[in-house]
Design an enzyme around this catalytic site. Structure first.
Site, PDB file in Angstrom:
ATOM      1  N   GLY A 141      32.509  38.828  43.891  1.00 27.68           N
ATOM      2  CA  GLY A 141      32.237  40.128  42.720  1.00 27.68           C
ATOM      3  C   GLY A 141      31.885  41.146  43.429  1.00 27.68           C
ATOM      4  O   GLY A 141      31.277  42.243  43.116  1.00 27.68           O
ATOM      5  N   TYR A 175      45.097  38.493  41.627  1.00 26.21           N
ATOM      6  CA  TYR A 175      46.342  38.741  42.411  1.00 26.21           C
ATOM      7  C   TYR A 175      47.303  39.821  41.512  1.00 26.21           C
ATOM      8  O   TYR A 175      47.875  40.703  42.029  1.00 26.21           O
ATOM      9  CB  TYR A 175      47.177  37.354  42.565  1.00 26.21           C
ATOM     10  CG  TYR A 175      46.382  36.561  43.474  1.00 26.21           C
ATOM     11  CD1 TYR A 175      45.574  36.693  44.509  1.00 26.21           C
ATOM     12  CD2 TYR A 175      46.508  34.846  43.071  1.00 26.21           C
ATOM     13  CE1 TYR A 175      44.801  35.944  45.445  1.00 26.21           C
ATOM     14  CE2 TYR A 175      45.778  34.167  43.901  1.00 26.21           C
ATOM     15  CZ  TYR A 175      44.826  34.439  45.102  1.00 26.21           C
ATOM     16  OH  TYR A 175      44.291  33.786  45.616  1.00 26.21           O
TER      17      TYR A 175
END
Length: 170
Positions: free
Chosen positions: A95, A133
């Site tokens: 994160g 992605y």
């Protein structure tokens, strides 16, 4: 990014650290029992035979993630590609943009080496990675299915070829 991230390519002395990251990834993927790699096999295949490369993402002097990749070849493009086998960030460092930084580094390597593309696989259940992605502009190759020969099936296939070769010599 909270901390300045640097990258360093693995050296043979890093083999235990590579194995550590592989096992941590396997825990995450619920596949630890499938890891049979050892420090010795990794040393042989990564550093002696040079069949793969590894780099670490380093924050404040600590390795917080890794990427293991190798080159494949596209006959349609007529040039090499970069295949990302594994990427893993330690849970406490997620994160913070490190995954995106690793992907950018891999893309830079691919472009600098003249590769035509970069590819990898992702488990179907890993929705957070799939979203990540796609945010990078990656597209899934849904029309392709990955096949694998391993273990006994690989050995059996190999034996069949060896047997045929022996018979052809007669």
């Amino acid at each position: 990014m909270e901390n300045k991230l640097e990258f360093r390519f693995a050296e043979e002395k890093d083999t235990p650290l590579i194995l550590y990251f592989i096992k941590e990834l396997a825990v995450y993927e619920k596949m630890l029992e499938e890891v049979v790699a050892t420090a010795e096999t990794l040393e042989e295949w990564i550093f002696q035979k040079k069949k793969a490369e590894v780099f670490f993402a380093v924050a404040d002097g600590k390795e917080v993630g890794f990427a293991l990749f190798f080159h494949n070849f596209s006959t349609f493009l007529g040039k090499a590609g970069l295949y990302l086998e594994d990427l893993f960030i330690l849970p406490e460092y997620r994160g913070k943009g490190y995954g995106k930084a690793i992907f950018r580094k891999l893309a830079q390597i691919a472009v600098e080496r003249g590769c035509g593309r970069m590819e990898w696989s992702c488990l179907d259940w890993n929705s957070s990675s799939i979203r990540f992605y796609r945010s990078l502009g990656a597209v899934s190759m849904d029309e392709w299915t990955t096949y694998r020969l391993a273990g006994d099936a690989l050995e059996k296939c190999s034996c069949t070829v060896r047997k045929q070769a022996t018979e052809n010599k007669r």
